[in-house]
Write a protein that holds these residues in place. Structure first.
Motif, PDB file in Angstrom:
ATOM      1  N   LEU A 342       0.684  -1.140  -0.096  1.00 16.70           N
ATOM      2  CA  LEU A 342       0.632  -0.101  -0.200  1.00 16.70           C
ATOM      3  C   LEU A 342       0.728   1.228   0.083  1.00 16.70           C
ATOM      4  CD1 LEU A 342      -0.058   1.010   2.981  1.00 16.70           C
ATOM      5  CD2 LEU A 342      -0.694  -1.355   3.679  1.00 16.70           C
ATOM      6  N   GLY A 343       0.640   2.474   0.083  1.00 17.79           N
ATOM      7  CA  GLY A 343       0.768   4.027  -0.158  1.00 17.79           C
ATOM      8  C   GLY A 343       1.732   4.311  -1.737  1.00 17.79           C
ATOM      9  N   HIS A 344       1.560   3.028  -2.479  1.00 18.37           N
ATOM     10  CA  HIS A 344       2.979   3.239  -3.326  1.00 18.37           C
ATOM     11  C   HIS A 344       1.954   4.274  -4.674  1.00 18.37           C
ATOM     12  CE1 HIS A 344       3.955  -1.137  -3.634  1.00 18.37           C
ATOM     13  NE2 HIS A 344       4.378  -0.351  -2.583  1.00 18.37           N
ATOM     14  N   GLN A 345       2.229   5.215  -5.368  1.00 17.43           N
ATOM     15  CA  GLN A 345       1.510   5.689  -6.444  1.00 17.43           C
ATOM     16  C   GLN A 345       0.799   5.446  -7.209  1.00 17.43           C
ATOM     17  OE1 GLN A 345       4.787   4.210  -7.123  1.00 17.43           O
ATOM     18  NE2 GLN A 345       4.989   4.568  -8.743  1.00 17.43           N
ATOM     19  N   CYS A 346       1.182   4.198  -7.413  1.00 13.46           N
ATOM     20  CA  CYS A 346      -0.260   3.760  -8.613  1.00 13.46           C
ATOM     21  C   CYS A 346      -1.341   2.576  -6.906  1.00 13.46           C
ATOM     22  CB  CYS A 346       0.268   2.479  -9.304  1.00 13.46           C
ATOM     23  SG  CYS A 346       1.551   1.222  -8.561  1.00 13.46           S
ATOM     24  N   SER A 347      -2.501   2.919  -7.459  1.00 13.65           N
ATOM     25  CA  SER A 347      -3.334   1.669  -6.978  1.00 13.65           C
ATOM     26  C   SER A 347      -3.847   0.588  -6.929  1.00 13.65           C
ATOM     27  CB  SER A 347      -4.665   2.061  -7.132  1.00 13.65           C
ATOM     28  OG  SER A 347      -5.156   3.898  -7.791  1.00 13.65           O
ATOM     29  N   LEU A 348      -3.574  -0.357  -5.421  1.00 12.59           N
ATOM     30  CA  LEU A 348      -2.521  -1.486  -5.385  1.00 12.59           C
ATOM     31  C   LEU A 348      -4.532  -1.867  -4.724  1.00 12.59           C
ATOM     32  CD1 LEU A 348       0.479  -0.945  -3.588  1.00 12.59           C
ATOM     33  CD2 LEU A 348       0.108  -1.908  -6.111  1.00 12.59           C
ATOM     34  N   ILE A 349      -5.256  -3.371  -5.036  1.00 13.38           N
ATOM     35  CA  ILE A 349      -5.866  -3.729  -4.549  1.00 13.38           C
ATOM     36  C   ILE A 349      -5.551  -4.660  -4.145  1.00 13.38           C
ATOM     37  CG2 ILE A 349      -7.646  -4.485  -6.633  1.00 13.38           C
ATOM     38  CD1 ILE A 349     -10.076  -3.195  -5.373  1.00 13.38           C
ATOM     39  N   TYR A 350      -6.348  -5.636  -3.039  1.00 18.68           N
ATOM     40  CA  TYR A 350      -6.304  -6.912  -2.963  1.00 18.68           C
ATOM     41  C   TYR A 350      -7.107  -7.739  -1.726  1.00 18.68           C
ATOM     42  CZ  TYR A 350      -3.420 -11.569  -3.319  1.00 18.68           C
ATOM     43  OH  TYR A 350      -2.784 -12.776  -3.121  1.00 18.68           O
ATOM     44  N   TYR A 351      -7.623  -8.812  -2.450  1.00 24.08           N
ATOM     45  CA  TYR A 351      -9.031  -9.353  -1.914  1.00 24.08           C
ATOM     46  C   TYR A 351      -8.276 -10.210   0.092  1.00 24.08           C
ATOM     47  CZ  TYR A 351     -13.171 -12.256  -1.073  1.00 24.08           C
ATOM     48  OH  TYR A 351     -14.182 -11.922   0.305  1.00 24.08           O
ATOM     49  N   VAL A 352      -8.875  -9.973   1.391  1.00 21.11           N
ATOM     50  CA  VAL A 352      -8.560 -11.053   2.554  1.00 21.11           C
ATOM     51  C   VAL A 352      -9.938 -11.391   2.437  1.00 21.11           C
ATOM     52  CG1 VAL A 352      -7.538 -10.016   4.490  1.00 21.11           C
ATOM     53  CG2 VAL A 352      -7.047  -8.500   2.928  1.00 21.11           C
ATOM     54  N   PRO A 353      -9.612 -12.917   2.384  1.00 25.48           N
ATOM     55  CA  PRO A 353     -10.798 -13.387   2.906  1.00 25.48           C
ATOM     56  C   PRO A 353     -11.153 -13.562   4.136  1.00 25.48           C
ATOM     57  CG  PRO A 353      -9.986 -14.311   0.976  1.00 25.48           C
ATOM     58  CD  PRO A 353      -9.391 -13.560   1.280  1.00 25.48           C
ATOM     59  N   THR A 354     -11.859 -13.331   4.828  1.00 24.09           N
ATOM     60  CA  THR A 354     -12.117 -13.106   6.017  1.00 24.09           C
ATOM     61  C   THR A 354     -11.764 -14.576   6.809  1.00 24.09           C
ATOM     62  OG1 THR A 354     -13.521 -11.466   6.187  1.00 24.09           O
ATOM     63  CG2 THR A 354     -13.448 -13.103   8.190  1.00 24.09           C
ATOM     64  N   ASP A 355     -12.418 -15.747   6.430  1.00 21.43           N
ATOM     65  CA  ASP A 355     -12.033 -16.961   7.222  1.00 21.43           C
ATOM     66  C   ASP A 355     -10.750 -17.540   7.067  1.00 21.43           C
ATOM     67  OD1 ASP A 355     -14.580 -17.517   7.514  1.00 21.43           O
ATOM     68  OD2 ASP A 355     -14.789 -18.796   5.932  1.00 21.43           O
ATOM     69  N   GLU A 356     -10.261 -17.007   6.059  1.00 18.71           N
ATOM     70  CA  GLU A 356      -9.021 -17.581   5.792  1.00 18.71           C
ATOM     71  C   GLU A 356      -7.353 -16.550   6.877  1.00 18.71           C
ATOM     72  OE1 GLU A 356      -4.948 -16.553   2.679  1.00 18.71           O
ATOM     73  OE2 GLU A 356      -6.924 -17.355   1.566  1.00 18.71           O
ATOM     74  N   GLY A 377     -17.457  -8.529   7.492  1.00 23.42           N
ATOM     75  CA  GLY A 377     -17.978  -9.437   6.322  1.00 23.42           C
ATOM     76  C   GLY A 377     -17.366 -10.868   5.998  1.00 23.42           C
ATOM     77  N   ASP A 378     -17.775 -11.777   5.147  1.00 22.72           N
ATOM     78  CA  ASP A 378     -17.556 -12.739   4.381  1.00 22.72           C
ATOM     79  C   ASP A 378     -15.432 -12.475   3.812  1.00 22.72           C
ATOM     80  OD1 ASP A 378     -18.946 -14.633   5.871  1.00 22.72           O
ATOM     81  OD2 ASP A 378     -19.650 -14.156   3.548  1.00 22.72           O
ATOM     82  N   GLY A 379     -15.684 -11.278   4.014  1.00 24.41           N
ATOM     83  CA  GLY A 379     -13.815 -10.834   2.690  1.00 24.41           C
ATOM     84  C   GLY A 379     -13.924  -9.345   2.564  1.00 24.41           C
ATOM     85  N   ILE A 380     -13.019  -8.682   3.092  1.00 22.19           N
ATOM     86  CA  ILE A 380     -12.711  -6.984   1.852  1.00 22.19           C
ATOM     87  C   ILE A 380     -11.971  -7.362   1.045  1.00 22.19           C
ATOM     88  CG2 ILE A 380     -13.803  -6.033   4.119  1.00 22.19           C
ATOM     89  CD1 ILE A 380     -10.968  -5.775   4.548  1.00 22.19           C
ATOM     90  N   PHE A 381     -11.767  -6.044   0.350  1.00 22.10           N
ATOM     91  CA  PHE A 381     -11.043  -5.181  -0.606  1.00 22.10           C
ATOM     92  C   PHE A 381     -10.668  -4.630  -0.185  1.00 22.10           C
ATOM     93  CE2 PHE A 381     -13.554  -7.580  -3.194  1.00 22.10           C
ATOM     94  CZ  PHE A 381     -13.068  -8.009  -3.911  1.00 22.10           C
ATOM     95  N   ARG A 382      -8.837  -4.277   0.556  1.00 23.40           N
ATOM     96  CA  ARG A 382      -8.492  -3.499   1.070  1.00 23.40           C
ATOM     97  C   ARG A 382      -7.708  -2.562  -0.296  1.00 23.40           C
ATOM     98  NH1 ARG A 382      -2.382  -4.337   3.460  1.00 23.40           N
ATOM     99  NH2 ARG A 382      -1.653  -4.955   1.564  1.00 23.40           N
ATOM    100  N   PHE A 383      -8.338  -1.574  -0.723  1.00 23.74           N
ATOM    101  CA  PHE A 383      -7.812  -0.978  -1.457  1.00 23.74           C
ATOM    102  C   PHE A 383      -6.718   0.263  -1.321  1.00 23.74           C
ATOM    103  CE2 PHE A 383      -9.937   1.803  -5.461  1.00 23.74           C
ATOM    104  CZ  PHE A 383      -8.259   2.165  -6.171  1.00 23.74           C
ATOM    105  N   SER A 384      -5.917   0.228  -1.007  1.00 16.24           N
ATOM    106  CA  SER A 384      -4.616   1.830  -1.471  1.00 16.24           C
ATOM    107  C   SER A 384      -4.427   1.966  -2.709  1.00 16.24           C
ATOM    108  CB  SER A 384      -3.611   0.871  -1.407  1.00 16.24           C
ATOM    109  OG  SER A 384      -2.382   2.389  -1.845  1.00 16.24           O
ATOM    110  N   VAL A 385      -5.613   3.532  -2.556  1.00 11.63           N
ATOM    111  CA  VAL A 385      -5.618   3.739  -3.840  1.00 11.63           C
ATOM    112  C   VAL A 385      -4.186   5.121  -4.361  1.00 11.63           C
ATOM    113  CG1 VAL A 385      -7.300   6.428  -4.505  1.00 11.63           C
ATOM    114  CG2 VAL A 385      -8.527   4.918  -3.044  1.00 11.63           C
ATOM    115  N   GLY A 386      -4.070   4.893  -5.461  1.00  5.70           N
ATOM    116  CA  GLY A 386      -2.891   5.565  -5.949  1.00  5.70           C
ATOM    117  C   GLY A 386      -3.470   6.952  -6.106  1.00  5.70           C
TER     118      GLY A 386
END
Length: 404
Positions: A342-356, A377-386
């Motif tokens: 996260l925190g880069h000049q470009c946007s980064l996104i990744y799915y984080v499943p809750t159970d995992e 919920g059952d999972g979130i997308f963590r989104f670092s907006v660039g």
């Protein structure tokens, strides 16, 4: 904690540019040079080396013990946090680990946020308890729970705010009050916030931790970490840098220092973009929930306004059919990178499943699991907006979701 910081009366952008970046004394170069030497010639055979005074060293011996480029970075970071001193490390995890091993001994007790960066969570779930240190994981939004967790042997309360990955906040000043009454110290991982948003030292915190790889570097091309605090504590902590060897490369220190010069400008742009993207996501038919401190819908919006001068660029959001959308993001995103960090000049996104993440990284009680699920919920997308144009970010999200 009083500081001797000559930049305290200057603005954040001035400090970001000039702290630790005085013209080179030998060449008079305007921009700091990189000193890549591993060892240094000593002309006075009687010159003593003292790790306790390394932040003031003018004569250097060996880069594991001190380096002029790393020293410049440490001065800049201390100035940005309005603190006395800083110790830089080879990674954020090296910084977290060193602080824990410095402060905690067998039979000590530490209270830690139940939701935290996975590396820190796994450290406190495995290695630290194996050394005879008791760890209590607490939802630090619940101040009563924090107070009830305090024991006579409590030495530290460690929090993240906003926390990774659900962007939940903790009231720093209230945690400091609890710790002070218990005779404990407080450390804050402020990676998501940066000094532009929050200066925890000014709220009474003892230690601030940063993963320098994120917003402070800002360009995704260097790894580093830092612990910032009082001169005495950092001098003592520095022994662990030297003896455990978790040093930062001077080249990485130079890259991070260069990135910091634009930190306030970048954080304003990250915040502006994140707010536009968060509002777009709130209106999207396939998005169930958006968690962003700058939105009135955030459950701690009032605390965010009180505690943060910048809402940063981190968003968490839930969707319908998240696995299908995650696959679509991985295959079809063009402007946004489907990647961790996260925190880069470009946007980064990744799915984080809750159970995992609950099974692999977090060891939570039933109530804490329910609290986590109330955000994720059952999972979130963590989104670092660039720093791309917000319209292009939203278009990329929309087109990719449509292909899910």
């Amino acid at each position: 904690m009083a500081t001797n910081n000559s930049y305290v009366s200057q603005g954040m952008q001035t400090t970001a540019i000039h702290a630790g970046a005085e013209p080179d004394s030998a060449t008079h170069a305007s921009s700091p040079s990189i000193v890549m030497a591993s060892s240094f010639v000593v002309k006075d055979a009687t010159t003593p080396f003292s790790p306790e005074n390394v932040e003031e060293q003018e004569a250097f011996f060996y880069t594991r013990e001190g380096n002029p480029t790393v020293q410049r970075l440490e001065k800049k970071l201390a100035a940005l946090e309005n603190a006395e001193a800083c110790a830089a490390f080879g990674s954020g995890m090296a910084a977290i680990s060193a602080l824990m091993f410095y402060l905690l001994k067998p039979d000590d007790h530490v209270i830690m946020s139940d939701v935290a960066y996975v590396g820190a969570a796994e450290l406190m779930k495995g290695l630290v308890p194996s050394l005879g240190i008791k760890v209590t994981r607490v939802d630090t939004t619940d101040l009563t729970a924090v107070q009830n967790a305090v024991l006579p042997e409590t030495k530290l309360i460690h929090i993240e705010t906003p926390c990774n990955p659900i962007v939940r906040l903790t009231d720093i000043k209230s945690i400091v009050d609890i710790a002070c009454a218990a005779g404990a110290k407080v450390s804050v991982d402020s990676t998501f916030a940066t000094p532009v948003a929050t200066r925890p030292i000014e709220l009474g915190v003892d230690f601030v931790i940063h993963s320098l790889s994120k917003y402070l570097c800002g360009h995704g091309d260097a790894i580093g970490g830092a612990v910032i605090g009082s001169r005495n504590e950092i001098s003592n902590l520095r022994d662990l840098v030297i003896h455990l060897g978790g040093v930062i490369s001077p080249f990485n220190a130079w890259l991070i220092m260069r990135g910091i010069t634009t930190l306030p400008i970048r954080m304003k742009a990250h915040e502006d973009n994140a707010l536009k993207v968060a509002r777009f996501l709130e209106e999207h038919p396939k998005v169930k929930r958006v968690i962003y401190p700058g939105l009135p819908s955030h459950p701690q919006y009032e605390l965010a306004k009180q505690q943060m001068r910048n809402f940063s660029g981190m968003i968490a959001f839930q969707t319908s059919e998240p696995l299908s959308i995650a696959q679509a993001f991985a295959k079809h995103l063009k402007t946004i990178h489907y990647a961790v960090s996260l925190g880069h000049q470009c946007s980064l996104i990744y799915y984080v499943p809750t159970d995992e993440i609950l099974q692999t990284s977090f060891a939570l009680t039933e109530a804490q699991v329910n609290s986590y699920r109330s955000y994720a919920g059952d999972g979130i997308f963590r989104f670092s907006v660039g720093l791309e144009d917000a319209e292009d970010i939203c278009k990329d999200l929309d087109l990719s979701i449509a292909k899910s």
